[in-house]
Scaffold this motif. Structure first.
Motif, mmCIF file in Angstrom:
data_model
loop_
_atom_site.group_PDB
_atom_site.id
_atom_site.type_symbol
_atom_site.label_atom_id
_atom_site.label_comp_id
_atom_site.label_asym_id
_atom_site.label_seq_id
_atom_site.Cartn_x
_atom_site.Cartn_y
_atom_site.Cartn_z
ATOM 1 N N ALA A 198 21.272 7.504 25.587
ATOM 2 C CA ALA A 198 22.665 7.520 25.133
ATOM 3 C C ALA A 198 22.764 7.211 23.644
ATOM 4 C CB ALA A 198 23.482 6.504 25.921
ATOM 5 N N PRO A 199 23.682 7.859 22.929
ATOM 6 C CA PRO A 199 23.820 7.594 21.494
ATOM 7 C C PRO A 199 24.324 6.185 21.211
ATOM 8 C CG PRO A 199 25.610 8.994 22.270
ATOM 9 C CD PRO A 199 24.630 8.880 23.398
ATOM 10 N N TYR A 200 25.175 5.684 22.068
ATOM 11 C CA TYR A 200 25.654 4.303 22.008
ATOM 12 C C TYR A 200 25.667 3.743 23.411
ATOM 13 C CZ TYR A 200 27.097 5.357 17.258
ATOM 14 O OH TYR A 200 27.089 5.718 15.923
ATOM 15 N N ALA A 201 25.457 2.441 23.533
ATOM 16 C CA ALA A 201 25.475 1.816 24.846
ATOM 17 C C ALA A 201 26.893 1.559 25.323
ATOM 18 C CB ALA A 201 24.692 0.501 24.813
ATOM 19 N N VAL A 202 27.793 1.253 24.380
ATOM 20 C CA VAL A 202 29.158 0.838 24.710
ATOM 21 C C VAL A 202 30.155 1.628 23.883
ATOM 22 C CG1 VAL A 202 30.811 -1.086 24.639
ATOM 23 C CG2 VAL A 202 28.457 -1.502 25.371
ATOM 24 N N ILE A 254 23.685 -4.547 20.515
ATOM 25 C CA ILE A 254 24.178 -3.507 21.423
ATOM 26 C C ILE A 254 24.922 -2.465 20.604
ATOM 27 C CG2 ILE A 254 25.676 -3.008 23.386
ATOM 28 C CD1 ILE A 254 25.244 -5.960 24.246
ATOM 29 N N GLU A 255 24.374 -1.257 20.542
ATOM 30 C CA GLU A 255 24.991 -0.213 19.742
ATOM 31 C C GLU A 255 26.332 0.189 20.353
ATOM 32 O OE1 GLU A 255 22.411 2.406 17.106
ATOM 33 O OE2 GLU A 255 21.569 2.675 19.118
ATOM 34 N N THR A 256 27.368 0.144 19.524
ATOM 35 C CA THR A 256 28.737 0.297 20.012
ATOM 36 C C THR A 256 29.494 1.317 19.183
ATOM 37 O OG1 THR A 256 28.756 -2.027 20.730
ATOM 38 C CG2 THR A 256 30.891 -0.920 20.513
ATOM 39 N N LEU A 257 30.191 2.218 19.860
ATOM 40 C CA LEU A 257 31.107 3.148 19.227
ATOM 41 C C LEU A 257 32.508 2.593 19.426
ATOM 42 C CD1 LEU A 257 31.334 5.883 17.755
ATOM 43 C CD2 LEU A 257 31.635 6.959 20.001
ATOM 44 N N TYR A 258 33.119 2.139 18.348
ATOM 45 C CA TYR A 258 34.387 1.407 18.386
ATOM 46 C C TYR A 258 35.516 2.355 18.018
ATOM 47 C CZ TYR A 258 37.811 -2.209 16.916
ATOM 48 O OH TYR A 258 38.926 -2.997 16.746
ATOM 49 N N TRP A 273 28.879 2.652 29.006
ATOM 50 C CA TRP A 273 29.858 1.604 29.296
ATOM 51 C C TRP A 273 31.079 1.787 28.411
ATOM 52 C CZ3 TRP A 273 29.153 -1.514 33.369
ATOM 53 C CH2 TRP A 273 27.866 -1.789 33.808
ATOM 54 N N GLN A 274 32.251 1.528 28.975
ATOM 55 C CA GLN A 274 33.487 1.512 28.200
ATOM 56 C C GLN A 274 34.164 0.153 28.386
ATOM 57 O OE1 GLN A 274 35.998 4.840 29.281
ATOM 58 N NE2 GLN A 274 34.278 6.283 29.268
ATOM 59 N N ILE A 275 34.573 -0.445 27.283
ATOM 60 C CA ILE A 275 35.332 -1.696 27.321
ATOM 61 C C ILE A 275 36.686 -1.431 26.689
ATOM 62 C CG2 ILE A 275 35.464 -4.103 26.585
ATOM 63 C CD1 ILE A 275 32.426 -4.166 26.473
ATOM 64 N N LYS A 325 34.338 -0.323 32.302
ATOM 65 C CA LYS A 325 34.157 0.885 33.111
ATOM 66 C C LYS A 325 32.731 1.391 32.961
ATOM 67 C CE LYS A 325 35.566 5.770 33.372
ATOM 68 N NZ LYS A 325 36.473 6.810 32.835
ATOM 69 N N ARG A 326 32.146 1.766 34.082
ATOM 70 C CA ARG A 326 30.839 2.408 34.095
ATOM 71 C C ARG A 326 31.066 3.911 34.148
ATOM 72 N NH1 ARG A 326 25.748 1.935 32.265
ATOM 73 N NH2 ARG A 326 24.179 2.697 33.730
ATOM 74 N N ARG A 327 30.629 4.628 33.117
ATOM 75 C CA ARG A 327 30.927 6.053 33.010
ATOM 76 C C ARG A 327 30.344 6.854 34.165
ATOM 77 N NH1 ARG A 327 32.210 10.488 33.435
ATOM 78 N NH2 ARG A 327 32.265 12.175 31.877
ATOM 79 N N ALA A 328 29.147 6.517 34.608
ATOM 80 C CA ALA A 328 28.475 7.324 35.617
ATOM 81 C C ALA A 328 29.179 7.283 36.971
ATOM 82 C CB ALA A 328 27.029 6.876 35.779
ATOM 83 N N THR A 329 29.747 6.133 37.321
ATOM 84 C CA THR A 329 30.364 5.969 38.642
ATOM 85 C C THR A 329 31.886 5.944 38.590
ATOM 86 O OG1 THR A 329 30.323 3.547 38.500
ATOM 87 C CG2 THR A 329 28.355 4.645 39.395
ATOM 88 N N GLY A 330 32.433 5.685 37.416
ATOM 89 C CA GLY A 330 33.881 5.533 37.297
ATOM 90 C C GLY A 330 34.375 4.167 37.728
#
Length: 438
Positions: free
Chosen positions: A343-347, A375-379, A400-402, A417-422
């Motif tokens: 993944a390009p970012y973890a969160v 933790i690499e994060t896209l804000y 992951w989405q926060i 939110k976990r992207r893979a499972t929703g």
């Protein structure tokens, strides 16, 4: 990385010429942009994924005992004449004449060049075995480039080349790469099936393609149903020839072959367990004996003093192609679902209300803590609607989405939110940080 400062040119609709899912999503999610037929620029998000894949490939090559070098993209036509392949390779080779009328080519592969390099360096059996690899851009002038990075003209490839004193040693080197490839693809969340394959212009009589099953794949493949539940490779000592052979035998006991190498007897034996699908090639390995060493004058002194042409093999992984293959295997109707390892970012951190001082303060604080934790994060700090922010994070597929919003702040929670499972859960910022750290 703050999204307000990032280069992420999203597209709402897929271009009309994008035919398969990976091509559509790579364009829509701003991973790449086409600059010419079959040639792509890698934008920041796509480049991060590419580098993560490259890192995993490199780690597993190093672990197998291969040694990294870097060979140039431009090669002399004379090297290819020595092997006899210059005229035989076909129009896919881009041939160039420099200002001094010397014939050159943009390398589609590197058997000739690596053979010449090793020819100048190796003197005796003490210099073998060796496996050399590099990760370098290649060019093949496809007549109909299509499917985005899956069938482009310019592509990033890992190619390795082994040199051994005899066939037994060469098959051990082949098995090393076989197992290294199983480990490589498993780490990326892919189930890649090793299939008996045609050797094509590389040559030789032993070859396997590693195929990821996908409805939009370019090849017809045939396999035993047992492959639908294949396990990850066990830990093995790469110097233990018997153990390596056992792993390879265990993985090849069930039938799997590309269309060119179908075996009617084994298909009949499979009976109702025979499956047909489409597949994407992500790796290809070859053993071709002394084809290149003999034709190019590579010989070393053997233990008895005689001159020996080393036995060779070559081993390719389509690094840039893997970006598309992973998307083909891992997506939904909202976008990409990246496996954690690539993944390009973890969160993906979403500030729902940038005009709310409390939201912005809480989001900025958590962003700083995520960065401090490595933790690499896209804000997403843009002044956009919440729906647009959710759609962006789903499209780009961050694991992951926060989500931080006014209502959550009142309750002292964020949404994770976990992207893979929703799956969504409300919890404290501390607990969310702990979850994404694993």
């Amino acid at each position: 990385m703050r999204l307000s400062r990032y280069l992420l040119p999203l597209m709402k609709e897929s271009p009309a010429d994008a035919q398969i899912v990976s091509h559509k999503l790579m364009l829509r999610a701003g991973l790449v942009r086409q600059t010419a037929a079959g040639i792509y620029a890698w934008l920041p998000l796509g480049l991060k994924v590419l580098r993560n894949i490259e890192r995993i490939v490199r780690e597993e090559q190093d672990r197998s005992g291969a040694v990294e070098i870097l060979m140039p993209t431009m090669q002399s036509a004379e090297l290819w004449r020595q092997s006899g392949r210059y005229d035989a390779y076909g129009p896919e080779m881009l041939r160039i004449t420099d200002r001094h009328d010397r014939e050159m080519l943009f390398g589609p592969t590197n058997e000739e060049m690596v053979t010449s390099l090793f020819r100048d360096a190796a003197r005796s059996y003490r210099d073998l075995p060796r496996t050399l690899y590099h990760i370098q851009w290649k060019f093949r002038d496809e007549v109909r480039p299509r499917f985005g990075v899956m069938r482009g003209r310019e592509f990033l490839m890992k190619d390795a080349y082994s040199f051994d004193m005899d066939e037994a040693g060469a098959r051990h080197s082949y098995n090393r790469m076989f197992v290294a490839y199983l480990r490589t693809f498993a780490r990326m969340g892919l189930r890649a099936i090793p299939m008996q394959a045609d050797t094509g212009p590389i040559g030789g009589d032993l070859s396997h393609e590693f195929i990821v099953l996908a409805p939009t794949g370019e090849s017809d493949v045939f396999y035993h149903a047992n492959w639908d539940a294949s396990a990850e490779p066990a830990e093995v000592d790469f110097d233990d020839a018997a153990a390596l052979q056992g792993v390879v035998d265990g993985y090849t006991q069930d039938y799997a072959a590309t269309d060119e190498k179908r075996d009617e007897a084994r298909e009949a034996a499979a009976g109702n367990a025979l499956r047909q699908s489409r597949g994407v090639e992500v790796g290809h390995i070859f053993y071709f004996g002394t084809k290149y060493s003999a034709s190019m004058g590579l010989a070393v002194q053997g233990t008895d003093g005689t001159r020996v042409n080393p036995h060779m093999g070559s081993y390719g992984i389509g690094v840039s192609r893997l970006v598309g293959a992973i998307i083909e295997a891992s997506h939904d109707d909202r976008g990409i679902i990246w496996p954690d390892a690539v993944a390009p970012y973890a969160v993906g951190l979403i500030n729902m209300r940038v005009d709310d001082a409390g939201c912005t303060a809480a989001a900025d604080d958590l962003y700083a803590r995520l960065q401090a934790a490595g933790i690499e994060t896209l804000y997403d700090d843009r002044d956009e609607r919440g729906g647009a922010k959710f759609a962006t994070m789903d499209l780009v597929g961050v694991p992951w989405q926060i989500v931080i919003g006014p209502k959550g702040i009142e309750k002292g929670v964020v949404e994770l939110k976990r992207r893979a499972t929703g799956e969504k859960v409300e919890l404290s910022a501390d607990d969310a940080l702990a979850r994404v750290r694993g």
